[in-house]
Design a protein around this motif. Structure first.
Motif, PDB file in Angstrom:
ATOM      1  N   UNK A   1      55.539   3.270 -27.173  1.00 11.82           N
ATOM      2  CA  UNK A   1      56.782   2.629 -26.753  1.00 11.82           C
ATOM      3  C   UNK A   1      56.759   1.100 -26.932  1.00 11.82           C
ATOM      4  N   UNK A   2      55.575   0.525 -27.071  1.00 17.45           N
ATOM      5  CA  UNK A   2      55.417  -0.911 -27.305  1.00 17.45           C
ATOM      6  C   UNK A   2      54.506  -1.114 -28.512  1.00 17.45           C
ATOM      7  N   UNK A   3      54.763  -2.126 -29.322  1.00 20.15           N
ATOM      8  CA  UNK A   3      53.918  -2.337 -30.504  1.00 20.15           C
ATOM      9  C   UNK A   3      52.453  -2.611 -30.157  1.00 20.15           C
ATOM     10  N   UNK A   4      52.185  -3.166 -28.985  1.00 21.47           N
ATOM     11  CA  UNK A   4      50.805  -3.462 -28.594  1.00 21.47           C
ATOM     12  C   UNK A   4      50.033  -2.212 -28.160  1.00 21.47           C
ATOM     13  N   UNK A   5      50.720  -1.068 -28.072  1.00 24.81           N
ATOM     14  CA  UNK A   5      50.069   0.183 -27.692  1.00 24.81           C
ATOM     15  C   UNK A   5      49.875   1.127 -28.877  1.00 24.81           C
ATOM     16  N   UNK A   6      50.365   0.725 -30.024  1.00 25.86           N
ATOM     17  CA  UNK A   6      50.270   1.580 -31.195  1.00 25.86           C
ATOM     18  C   UNK A   6      48.836   1.653 -31.702  1.00 25.86           C
TER      19      UNK A   6
END
Length: 147
Positions: free
Chosen positions: A88-93
């Motif tokens: 849901x967030x680019x930093x969690x991909x």
């Protein structure tokens, strides 16, 4: 939310899973059975072919069929192919990490901590649910509840 393209991809794979083993289904049959625009379906099946999910056969008895058993194709895999990362967030991909705009430190981000739990739960369900599960009444619900 998943895209319309991802929904169509999943529906097409479910339709292919209904076919007898080794029997190819033509694009028109899949499109009619699942209410998918034929031209859009052609592109989706081509993408899935390039990713090793489906196989195309030429000739009179040609069409598309699953390259792997339906219980070896997860919803998560298909969504990543069609829509990209599930995070849901680019930093969690896991596959397309990038720092969020305006964030100086991932490890101190309160928002990231909450959405990290959401991402893990989503991945667990989507990676456990298979195309075969969709063919069984409440199959995904039973499988997810046991996880």
């Amino acid at each position: 939310m998943i895209s319309q393209k991802a929904q169509y991809a999943l529906r097409a794979l479910i339709e292919l899973a209904k076919a007898p083993a080794g029997e190819a289904r033509q694009i028109g049959e899949i499109a009619d059975a699942q209410g998918i625009p034929k031209k859009f379906l052609e592109q989706i099946l081509l993408d899935l072919k390039h990713q090793g999910i489906v196989l195309s056969k030429r000739g009179k008895a040609g069409g598309y069929l699953l390259l792997r058993p339906a219980d070896n194709i997860s919803f998560g895999e298909v969504l990543r192919i069609v829509d990209g990362p599930l995070a849901p967030l680019p930093c969690l991909s896991r596959i397309a990490y990038r720092r969020c705009d305006g964030c100086a430190d991932d490890s101190a981000c309160e928002i990231r901590r909450v959405f990290a739990r959401v991402a893990e739960a989503s991945r667990a369900v989507l990676d456990a649910a298979t195309i075969a599960d969709a063919l069984v009444d409440d199959g995904m619900l039973r499988r997810s509840a046991g996880a």
